[in-house]
Design a protein around this motif. Structure first.
Motif, PDB file in Angstrom:
ATOM      1  N   ILE A   1       0.839  -1.192   0.000  1.00 30.30           N
ATOM      2  CA  ILE A   1       0.000   0.000   0.000  1.00 30.30           C
ATOM      3  C   ILE A   1       0.874   1.241   0.000  1.00 30.30           C
ATOM      4  CG2 ILE A   1      -0.158  -0.058   2.529  1.00 30.30           C
ATOM      5  CD1 ILE A   1      -2.961   1.102   2.302  1.00 30.30           C
ATOM      6  N   GLY A   2       0.402   2.288  -0.684  1.00 28.84           N
ATOM      7  CA  GLY A   2       1.180   3.513  -0.765  1.00 28.84           C
ATOM      8  C   GLY A   2       1.150   4.335   0.506  1.00 28.84           C
ATOM      9  N   MET A   3       0.172   4.110   1.364  1.00 29.66           N
ATOM     10  CA  MET A   3       0.060   4.861   2.626  1.00 29.66           C
ATOM     11  C   MET A   3       0.980   4.260   3.682  1.00 29.66           C
ATOM     12  SD  MET A   3      -3.339   5.514   5.002  1.00 29.66           S
ATOM     13  CE  MET A   3      -3.543   3.756   5.358  1.00 29.66           C
ATOM     14  N   ALA A   4       1.795   5.093   4.275  1.00 28.99           N
ATOM     15  CA  ALA A   4       2.625   4.630   5.384  1.00 28.99           C
ATOM     16  C   ALA A   4       1.760   4.458   6.627  1.00 28.99           C
ATOM     17  CB  ALA A   4       3.750   5.625   5.645  1.00 28.99           C
ATOM     18  N   ARG A   5       2.321   3.814   7.633  1.00 30.10           N
ATOM     19  CA  ARG A   5       1.574   3.627   8.875  1.00 30.10           C
ATOM     20  C   ARG A   5       1.141   4.990   9.408  1.00 30.10           C
ATOM     21  NH1 ARG A   5       3.679   0.731  14.523  1.00 30.10           N
ATOM     22  NH2 ARG A   5       1.806   1.232  15.741  1.00 30.10           N
ATOM     23  N   PRO A   6      -0.185   5.219   9.543  1.00 36.50           N
ATOM     24  CA  PRO A   6      -0.636   6.569   9.884  1.00 36.50           C
ATOM     25  C   PRO A   6      -0.678   6.888  11.365  1.00 36.50           C
ATOM     26  CG  PRO A   6      -2.512   5.181   9.358  1.00 36.50           C
ATOM     27  CD  PRO A   6      -1.292   4.322   9.199  1.00 36.50           C
ATOM     28  N   ILE A   7      -0.861   5.887  12.236  1.00 37.28           N
ATOM     29  CA  ILE A   7      -1.051   6.170  13.659  1.00 37.28           C
ATOM     30  C   ILE A   7      -0.074   5.357  14.503  1.00 37.28           C
ATOM     31  CG2 ILE A   7      -3.447   6.932  13.555  1.00 37.28           C
ATOM     32  CD1 ILE A   7      -4.350   4.119  14.088  1.00 37.28           C
ATOM     33  N   TYR A   8       0.391   5.998  15.559  1.00 30.70           N
ATOM     34  CA  TYR A   8       1.308   5.383  16.522  1.00 30.70           C
ATOM     35  C   TYR A   8       0.794   5.668  17.927  1.00 30.70           C
ATOM     36  CZ  TYR A   8       4.601   5.083  12.607  1.00 30.70           C
ATOM     37  OH  TYR A   8       5.194   4.800  11.404  1.00 30.70           O
ATOM     38  N   ASP A   9       1.265   4.907  18.871  1.00 32.53           N
ATOM     39  CA  ASP A   9       0.869   5.113  20.270  1.00 32.53           C
ATOM     40  C   ASP A   9       1.236   6.522  20.722  1.00 32.53           C
ATOM     41  OD1 ASP A   9      -0.033   2.526  20.351  1.00 32.53           O
ATOM     42  OD2 ASP A   9       1.734   1.718  21.364  1.00 32.53           O
ATOM     43  N   GLY A  10       0.286   7.196  21.371  1.00 32.80           N
ATOM     44  CA  GLY A  10       0.537   8.530  21.910  1.00 32.80           C
ATOM     45  C   GLY A  10       0.591   9.624  20.875  1.00 32.80           C
ATOM     46  N   MET A  11       0.159   9.343  19.656  1.00 31.20           N
ATOM     47  CA  MET A  11       0.235  10.341  18.589  1.00 31.20           C
ATOM     48  C   MET A  11      -0.742  11.489  18.822  1.00 31.20           C
ATOM     49  SD  MET A  11       0.095   9.479  14.539  1.00 31.20           S
ATOM     50  CE  MET A  11       0.774  10.600  13.329  1.00 31.20           C
ATOM     51  N   VAL A  12      -1.852  11.200  19.467  1.00 29.71           N
ATOM     52  CA  VAL A  12      -2.896  12.189  19.741  1.00 29.71           C
ATOM     53  C   VAL A  12      -3.127  12.247  21.246  1.00 29.71           C
ATOM     54  CG1 VAL A  12      -5.327  12.761  19.416  1.00 29.71           C
ATOM     55  CG2 VAL A  12      -4.009  11.861  17.502  1.00 29.71           C
ATOM     56  N   GLU A  13      -3.365  13.446  21.754  1.00 33.21           N
ATOM     57  CA  GLU A  13      -3.675  13.605  23.175  1.00 33.21           C
ATOM     58  C   GLU A  13      -5.166  13.880  23.311  1.00 33.21           C
ATOM     59  OE1 GLU A  13      -2.359  16.293  27.060  1.00 33.21           O
ATOM     60  OE2 GLU A  13      -1.342  16.537  25.131  1.00 33.21           O
ATOM     61  N   TYR A  14      -5.907  12.868  23.758  1.00 36.55           N
ATOM     62  CA  TYR A  14      -7.353  13.016  23.898  1.00 36.55           C
ATOM     63  C   TYR A  14      -7.691  13.977  25.019  1.00 36.55           C
ATOM     64  CZ  TYR A  14      -8.270   9.075  20.738  1.00 36.55           C
ATOM     65  OH  TYR A  14      -8.364   8.253  19.646  1.00 36.55           O
ATOM     66  N   GLU A  15      -8.707  14.785  24.772  1.00 39.71           N
ATOM     67  CA  GLU A  15      -9.111  15.779  25.771  1.00 39.71           C
ATOM     68  C   GLU A  15      -9.808  15.149  26.972  1.00 39.71           C
ATOM     69  OE1 GLU A  15     -13.240  16.919  23.400  1.00 39.71           O
ATOM     70  OE2 GLU A  15     -11.612  18.373  23.547  1.00 39.71           O
ATOM     71  N   ASP A  16     -10.342  13.927  26.799  1.00 41.06           N
ATOM     72  CA  ASP A  16     -11.013  13.263  27.914  1.00 41.06           C
ATOM     73  C   ASP A  16     -10.087  12.342  28.697  1.00 41.06           C
ATOM     74  OD1 ASP A  16     -10.658  11.273  26.075  1.00 41.06           O
ATOM     75  OD2 ASP A  16     -12.766  10.655  25.981  1.00 41.06           O
ATOM     76  N   GLY A  17      -8.802  12.315  28.332  1.00 38.72           N
ATOM     77  CA  GLY A  17      -7.827  11.531  29.060  1.00 38.72           C
ATOM     78  C   GLY A  17      -7.732  10.073  28.653  1.00 38.72           C
ATOM     79  N   THR A  18      -8.440   9.644  27.637  1.00 36.15           N
ATOM     80  CA  THR A  18      -8.369   8.255  27.177  1.00 36.15           C
ATOM     81  C   THR A  18      -6.972   7.963  26.630  1.00 36.15           C
ATOM     82  OG1 THR A  18     -10.716   8.279  26.588  1.00 36.15           O
ATOM     83  CG2 THR A  18      -9.357   6.557  25.589  1.00 36.15           C
ATOM     84  N   PRO A  19      -6.339   6.851  27.014  1.00 37.11           N
ATOM     85  CA  PRO A  19      -5.015   6.506  26.476  1.00 37.11           C
ATOM     86  C   PRO A  19      -5.073   6.355  24.954  1.00 37.11           C
ATOM     87  CG  PRO A  19      -5.520   5.170  28.397  1.00 37.11           C
ATOM     88  CD  PRO A  19      -6.786   5.880  28.044  1.00 37.11           C
ATOM     89  N   ALA A  20      -4.219   7.078  24.275  1.00 38.08           N
ATOM     90  CA  ALA A  20      -4.229   7.089  22.806  1.00 38.08           C
ATOM     91  C   ALA A  20      -3.322   5.998  22.269  1.00 38.08           C
ATOM     92  CB  ALA A  20      -3.814   8.458  22.284  1.00 38.08           C
ATOM     93  N   THR A  21      -3.735   4.746  22.423  1.00 40.69           N
ATOM     94  CA  THR A  21      -2.995   3.634  21.832  1.00 40.69           C
ATOM     95  C   THR A  21      -3.377   3.515  20.359  1.00 40.69           C
ATOM     96  OG1 THR A  21      -4.713   2.052  22.438  1.00 40.69           O
ATOM     97  CG2 THR A  21      -2.963   2.434  24.036  1.00 40.69           C
ATOM     98  N   THR A  22      -2.592   2.733  19.634  1.00 42.06           N
ATOM     99  CA  THR A  22      -2.879   2.556  18.206  1.00 42.06           C
ATOM    100  C   THR A  22      -4.254   1.951  17.989  1.00 42.06           C
ATOM    101  OG1 THR A  22      -0.525   2.301  17.698  1.00 42.06           O
ATOM    102  CG2 THR A  22      -2.097   1.438  16.090  1.00 42.06           C
ATOM    103  N   SER A  23      -4.577   0.907  18.734  1.00 36.82           N
ATOM    104  CA  SER A  23      -5.878   0.261  18.565  1.00 36.82           C
ATOM    105  C   SER A  23      -7.018   1.180  18.988  1.00 36.82           C
ATOM    106  CB  SER A  23      -5.917  -1.046  19.369  1.00 36.82           C
ATOM    107  OG  SER A  23      -5.676  -0.802  20.742  1.00 36.82           O
ATOM    108  N   GLN A  24      -6.807   1.978  20.040  1.00 33.53           N
ATOM    109  CA  GLN A  24      -7.861   2.892  20.495  1.00 33.53           C
ATOM    110  C   GLN A  24      -8.121   3.968  19.453  1.00 33.53           C
ATOM    111  OE1 GLN A  24      -9.722   2.815  23.551  1.00 33.53           O
ATOM    112  NE2 GLN A  24     -10.909   4.262  22.339  1.00 33.53           N
TER     113      GLN A  24
END
Length: 271
Positions: free
Chosen positions: A190-213
């Motif tokens: 696929i031409g798209m590289a891996r788009p998401i990694y652990d901790g890439m986004v900081e959720y405002e509600d405090g949910t852990p931003a894991t790749t699967s989440q």
């Protein structure tokens, strides 16, 4: 004549095998999509008959789209007003819309001008046209995500497996430069590289931003984008089933009341 007949009899099995092979090859088509792995079935909370979409997950998914996916993918069918009551309040949606600049016009003098976005404006595309999108992505056109859940076989399961399935290719598998190995993508590259990694986004509600989440949240949001009437459809379905159930009880009672005289009557024959 006899020699020709005996020759045909001796070659009949080979001819039959060849004909069968030709038939199978003619009717069976090998598609590139057959190369990818089939995703597992995940227990999505909104797939039940009585379950609605997780709106908290939808809000987090919009954040993932805005901070990660919107760099390459568009949401052409979604307006900022659609977010009201689903992921954001009216004031929050207005603030999001005002962050973009929209080309409008012409004005009274016939000139185009730019203005802050409104609730009625669609989500902005990262590229001015498809040619610019292909040029920026090595010839590949990033698909619009408005209906991507319905447009892919496997729906949410396929997208989740795709987003979380990036890893190094196994031994013996060569991937062309500029492509990335993903066993769930047709053709495995696929031409798209891996788009998401652990901790890439900081959720405002405090949910852990894991790749699967993050994958789960953005897919829940895209499910709503593809089917905004999801919750209303199930609500109307429950109302219709309730009304039909009561109508069935009334019909059963009326049928029993009307036919009880005929079914319970006694017929006597007089000689």
């Amino acid at each position: 004549m006899l020699r020709a007949a005996s020759l045909l009899r001796s070659r009949a099995p080979a001819i039959g095998i060849t004909a069968a092979s030709a038939i199978l090859l003619g009717t069976g088509t090998v598609l590139a999509s057959d190369d990818g792995l089939h995703p597992a079935q995940y227990p999505w909370s909104h797939n039940g008959l009585l379950q609605s979409l997780d709106h908290a997950s939808m809000r987090r998914g919009f954040q993932v789209y805005q901070e990660v996916c919107s760099a390459c993918h568009s949401l052409r069918r979604i307006c900022y007003r659609n977010l009201v009551g689903n992921t954001h309040t009216v004031n929050e949606a207005k603030e999001l819309a005002e962050d973009i600049e929209v080309v409008d016009g012409p004005d009274d003098e016939g000139n185009m001008f730019t203005r802050p976005g409104k609730l009625a404006d669609h989500m902005p595309s990262p590229y001015p046209n498809d040619e610019a999108a292909r040029f920026a992505n090595g010839g590949a056109l990033p698909p619009d995500l408005s209906l991507i859940v319905k447009a892919r076989h496997g729906r949410e399961d396929y997208l989740f497996a795709l987003l979380t399935g990036f890893h190094e290719p196994p031994a013996g598998v060569n991937i062309r430069e500029g492509l990335h190995f993903n066993p769930y993508f047709p053709g495995l590259a696929i031409g798209m590289a891996r788009p998401i990694y652990d901790g890439m986004v900081e959720y405002e509600d405090g949910t852990p931003a894991t790749t699967s989440q993050m994958a789960k949240d953005v897919i829940t949001f895209l499910t709503w984008c593809a089917e905004p009437e999801h919750d209303e459809r199930k609500r109307m379905g429950m109302k219709c089933m309730s009304i039909l159930g009561m109508a069935a009880l009334v019909a059963w009672y009326m049928k029993r009341n009307k036919w009880i005289v005929i079914k319970s009557r006694k017929i006597s024959y007089v000689k």
